[in-house]
Design a protein around this motif. Structure first.
Motif, PDB file in Angstrom:
ATOM      1  N   PHE A  46      15.007  24.027  -4.218  1.00 25.19           N
ATOM      2  CA  PHE A  46      14.581  23.769  -2.838  1.00 25.19           C
ATOM      3  C   PHE A  46      14.727  22.304  -2.469  1.00 25.19           C
ATOM      4  N   ALA A  47      14.650  22.061  -1.170  1.00 24.00           N
ATOM      5  CA  ALA A  47      14.822  20.702  -0.684  1.00 24.00           C
ATOM      6  C   ALA A  47      13.499  19.946  -0.745  1.00 24.00           C
ATOM      7  N   GLY A  48      13.621  18.610  -0.743  1.00 22.63           N
ATOM      8  CA  GLY A  48      12.422  17.795  -0.782  1.00 22.63           C
ATOM      9  C   GLY A  48      11.643  17.916   0.512  1.00 22.63           C
ATOM     10  N   ARG A  49      10.328  17.667   0.423  1.00 17.89           N
ATOM     11  CA  ARG A  49       9.523  17.756   1.634  1.00 17.89           C
ATOM     12  C   ARG A  49       8.792  16.443   1.868  1.00 17.89           C
ATOM     13  N   PRO A  50       9.253  15.710   2.874  1.00 20.60           N
ATOM     14  CA  PRO A  50       8.601  14.430   3.162  1.00 20.60           C
ATOM     15  C   PRO A  50       7.110  14.594   3.421  1.00 20.60           C
ATOM     16  N   ASP A  51       6.741  15.729   4.016  1.00 21.75           N
ATOM     17  CA  ASP A  51       5.315  15.906   4.316  1.00 21.75           C
ATOM     18  C   ASP A  51       4.485  16.075   3.048  1.00 21.75           C
ATOM     19  N   GLN A  52       5.153  16.407   1.937  1.00 22.26           N
ATOM     20  CA  GLN A  52       4.447  16.539   0.661  1.00 22.26           C
ATOM     21  C   GLN A  52       4.490  15.243  -0.145  1.00 22.26           C
ATOM     22  N   PHE A  53       5.118  14.222   0.417  1.00 24.14           N
ATOM     23  CA  PHE A  53       5.326  13.019  -0.375  1.00 24.14           C
ATOM     24  C   PHE A  53       4.023  12.299  -0.682  1.00 24.14           C
ATOM     25  N   ASN A 113       3.965  17.719  -8.685  1.00 19.11           N
ATOM     26  CA  ASN A 113       4.412  17.010  -7.512  1.00 19.11           C
ATOM     27  C   ASN A 113       5.884  17.264  -7.190  1.00 19.11           C
ATOM     28  N   GLU A 114       6.394  18.407  -7.524  1.00 15.58           N
ATOM     29  CA  GLU A 114       7.842  18.630  -7.518  1.00 15.58           C
ATOM     30  C   GLU A 114       8.512  18.329  -6.187  1.00 15.58           C
ATOM     31  N   GLU A 115       7.940  18.861  -5.088  1.00 17.22           N
ATOM     32  CA  GLU A 115       8.612  18.684  -3.791  1.00 17.22           C
ATOM     33  C   GLU A 115       8.644  17.213  -3.372  1.00 17.22           C
ATOM     34  N   SER A 116       7.577  16.526  -3.742  1.00 19.26           N
ATOM     35  CA  SER A 116       7.525  15.105  -3.438  1.00 19.26           C
ATOM     36  C   SER A 116       8.584  14.350  -4.254  1.00 19.26           C
ATOM     37  N   ARG A 117       8.696  14.704  -5.518  1.00 21.25           N
ATOM     38  CA  ARG A 117       9.670  14.014  -6.374  1.00 21.25           C
ATOM     39  C   ARG A 117      11.104  14.336  -5.964  1.00 21.25           C
ATOM     40  N   SER A 171       0.838  -1.200   0.000  1.00 19.81           N
ATOM     41  CA  SER A 171       0.000   0.000   0.000  1.00 19.81           C
ATOM     42  C   SER A 171       0.872   1.249   0.000  1.00 19.81           C
ATOM     43  N   ASP A 172       0.349   2.314  -0.552  1.00 20.50           N
ATOM     44  CA  ASP A 172       1.087   3.575  -0.582  1.00 20.50           C
ATOM     45  C   ASP A 172       1.428   4.033   0.833  1.00 20.50           C
ATOM     46  N   ASN A 173       0.493   3.824   1.753  1.00 26.14           N
ATOM     47  CA  ASN A 173       0.752   4.230   3.133  1.00 26.14           C
ATOM     48  C   ASN A 173       1.933   3.506   3.739  1.00 26.14           C
ATOM     49  N   TYR A 174       1.971   2.230   3.470  1.00 23.09           N
ATOM     50  CA  TYR A 174       3.087   1.443   3.992  1.00 23.09           C
ATOM     51  C   TYR A 174       4.401   1.921   3.381  1.00 23.09           C
ATOM     52  N   ILE A 175       4.415   2.107   2.066  1.00 21.33           N
ATOM     53  CA  ILE A 175       5.632   2.567   1.385  1.00 21.33           C
ATOM     54  C   ILE A 175       6.079   3.901   1.982  1.00 21.33           C
ATOM     55  N   ARG A 176       5.110   4.808   2.123  1.00 19.03           N
ATOM     56  CA  ARG A 176       5.427   6.112   2.720  1.00 19.03           C
ATOM     57  C   ARG A 176       6.056   5.963   4.098  1.00 19.03           C
ATOM     58  N   SER A 177       5.429   5.162   4.932  1.00 15.35           N
ATOM     59  CA  SER A 177       5.930   5.101   6.305  1.00 15.35           C
ATOM     60  C   SER A 177       7.319   4.470   6.353  1.00 15.35           C
ATOM     61  N   GLU A 178       7.556   3.495   5.474  1.00 14.71           N
ATOM     62  CA  GLU A 178       8.888   2.896   5.436  1.00 14.71           C
ATOM     63  C   GLU A 178       9.922   3.892   4.934  1.00 14.71           C
ATOM     64  N   LEU A 179       9.518   4.669   3.953  1.00 13.57           N
ATOM     65  CA  LEU A 179      10.420   5.651   3.373  1.00 13.57           C
ATOM     66  C   LEU A 179      10.803   6.691   4.426  1.00 13.57           C
TER      67      LEU A 179
END
Ligand code: ARG
Length: 600
Positions: free
Chosen positions: A505-512, A570-574, A151-159
């Motif tokens: 700018f730097a990546g933003r995990p909260d925008q992932f 989706n720039e900050e996420s990417r 799941s996307d949620n799982y991937i996110r949390s692992e990341l």
């Protein structure tokens, strides 16, 4: 027949590579959990071994644990290992289990007929998996394959989790001693030694990263009757002991020829051995000079390859040999045969000689003393020897004896290839390649880049090969920008680094968020990092880590081809995904002992 065994270590190197692994009893007592253990949901606690506790940090281990507990609950009589693997076709799922088919046939064999097909068994297994937040879907396909899509949620949390905790952390403090490189004094380092050096160093890196304590031992061949011959010859011919290794090697050859035909020289050489063994000052001084000349040359190679290793050569164990042999003789583990002391392994094998009929010690006597010292004094829990295949029988005999003596544990790995001048030529070819290809780099930068590329190509070609297969280093392949080569990896790394340099700018995990399949696949490949570490250590195969890095690079390149990063959706996420990619690439590069290039 006995004589043949003595020649064992000199037999032509075989091209493949093998290992022996014997676990010591003592290890069990030493194993200890030292905390810091994270567990994924549903991870099954396994037997207390270091590798198993790393399993809890891996996706595959977690998944296997889930399937396993469902199977154990629903099919309690089924006790075979559970199969879960990566899914080759990612459109079906990310992971796949074929256990339902195996269970169904086991049930059928036992006359159990309540399930009509493997698919029914698969249904039952799926029903037993209670924790579902890890998955987007669990589906059953074909004859009864269970496919898992994360799941996307799982991937996110692992990341995210990995962002916070870069390391696996110490799971269990265990001491691994790796005996690698180990060239011989007064002889040139050959390709077998180089390959041993590279593989041994990488294994140490990975062990250290996973929280093990390592000892990197260079068991250089600095002792033995050949030094008597060599010193005698050098004295007779007024040759300085402070000569280059290639001169020393030439001397050695001539001395050997003379030794075989000239009885007077032979007798004098033997006297010289006695003098050396009794540490006669003048002879010992010459011996030390010969050693330091060779050592300095080996060091230039270690420096170039950035290898850390500590020398503890054969001579270190010399004084321990008599008592070790006494102990083994009294335990009846070595026996006299035609005047020599021998280790018999299998009845049809020629024995391995560990004291010659003239009473002289040899390679095997030294290794017996060394293995005892490593287990008893250095308290190694695991000992790994990285050498060529030709020494298989030798180590088999040493390990068998060590085990029966109640000492413990050891591990062997062996190989052979063409090297040495390869480094220079690799560098030169990379320089030409970069010049012709055209880059934005200055001449100095090209020089630096080709130096790094040369070394990384040679190292990578070695590591990337399965230990069991032979390989030939190919310069043409080295420059292949599309294949599984260091060049490809370096270009990929430089590409990610450049994107991030350009980004304002730097990546933003909260925008992932995941908005494209290629983003999803890249994120999954990143979080598989620890799975890769685990298989590397389980198989003692750096090639597994190489495979991981190669897939990471190609997954990134696929992502980059499909998804615009700078100025895209989706720039900050990417950007964040690129940062995670770069971080993981750098980490893997460093474990492989390869310096990544920021620009190419
Ligand atoms: N010096 C040996 C050789 O060149 C390798 C030593 C490997 N290590 C050992 N403990 N025997 O073949």
């Amino acid at each position: 027949m006995v004589y043949a065994a003595r020649l064992l270590r000199n037999v032509a190197f075989q091209s493949n590579y093998m290992r022996i692994h014997v676990e010591s009893g003592r290890q069990t007592a030493v194993r200890r959990r030292t905390g810091g253990v994270r567990r994924r949901p549903g991870a099954v606690r396994r037997q207390c071994s270091a590798e198993a506790s790393v399993t809890e940090h891996t996706i595959l281990g977690t998944l296997r644990g889930m399937v396993e507990s469902s199977v154990r609950e629903r099919f309690p009589d089924y006790d075979k290992p559970i199969d879960v693997a990566e899914c080759a076709n990612t459109s079906l799922g990310d992971f796949q289990s074929s256990s339902a088919m195996q269970i169904f046939s086991a049930l059928a064999k036992a006359g159990e007929t309540s399930f009509r097909s493997p698919r029914d068994v698969a249904d039952e297994i799926v029903a037993g998996i209670s924790e579902r937040e890890m998955f987007d879907s669990i589906t059953i396909a074909g004859p009864g394959f269970i496919n898992f899509r994360l799941s996307d949620n799982y991937i996110r949390s692992e990341l995210f989790r990995e962002t916070k905790s870069a390391e696996l952390g110490p799971t269990i403090k265990r001491h691994v001693l790796v005996d690698f490189s180990s060239p011989n004094i007064a002889k040139e380092m050959h390709v077998g030694h180089l390959r041993s050096t590279i593989i041994g160093d990488t294994l140490c890196n990975v062990f250290e990263f996973c929280g093990y304590t390592t000892t990197r031992v260079n068991h250089v061949g600095d002792w033995g009757t050949q030094f008597g011959m060599l010193i005698q010859f050098m004295k007779e011919n007024g040759i300085s002991p402070d000569s280059s290794v290639s001169d020393l090697q030439a001397c050695y050859k001539q001395a050997k020829q003379k030794f075989d035909v000239d009885d007077d020289f032979k007798a004098k050489s033997k006297d010289m051995v006695v003098k050396l063994q009794s540490y006669d000052p003048e002879t010992a001084h010459m011996w030390r000079q010969i050693c330091s000349a060779s050592r300095a040359e080996f060091q230039t190679i270690y420096d170039r390859l950035k290898i850390r290793i500590v020398e503890k050569g054969e001579s270190f164990y010399n004084d321990m040999i008599p008592s070790v042999l006494d102990e083994l003789q009294s335990k009846r583990l070595i026996v006299e045969d035609a005047g020599a002391l021998c280790i018999f392994t299998e009845s049809d094998d020629t024995p391995v000689i560990c004291r010659k009929s003239d009473g002289g010690f040899n390679y095997a006597s030294t290794d017996l003393a060394a293995v005892r010292h490593r287990i008893m004094s250095e308290k190694a829990d695991k000992i790994i020897y990285v050498t060529d295949q030709g020494q298989h029988k030798h180590f088999k005999a040493i390990f068998k004896t060590a085990n029966e003596a109640g000492w413990g544990d050891a591990q062997v790995a062996l190989e052979h290839v063409g090297f040495g001048v390869v480094l220079d030529e690799a560098e030169e070819r990379c320089f030409k390649f970069l010049e012709e290809k055209g880059t934005n780099l200055t001449t100095d930068e090209i020089k630096h880049a080709s130096k790094v590329l040369g070394v990384s190509s040679v190292k990578y070609a070695d590591l990337q090969n399965n230990r069991l297969t032979n390989y030939t280093f190919s310069f043409d392949r080295m420059l292949d920008l599309k294949g599984n080569t260091a060049m490809y990896l370096q270009y990929s790394h430089a590409r990610v680094a450049t994107i991030l340099q350009k980004s304002s700018f730097a990546g933003r995990p909260d925008q992932f968020s995941i908005s494209h399949e290629e983003e999803r696949l890249l994120a999954i490949q990143i979080i598989k990092f620890q799975d890769a570490l685990l298989t590397t250590l389980q198989d003692l195969a750096p090639s597994k880590l190489c495979e991981y890095l190669y897939t990471l690079c190609s997954t990134f390149n696929n992502f980059y081809a499909e998804c615009k990063v700078i100025g895209g959706d989706n720039e900050e996420s990417r950007i964040y995904l690129c940062e995670r990619t770069l971080y993981t690439m750098k980490l893997t590069f460093s474990l492989l002992g390869i310096e990544p290039l920021e620009r190419l």
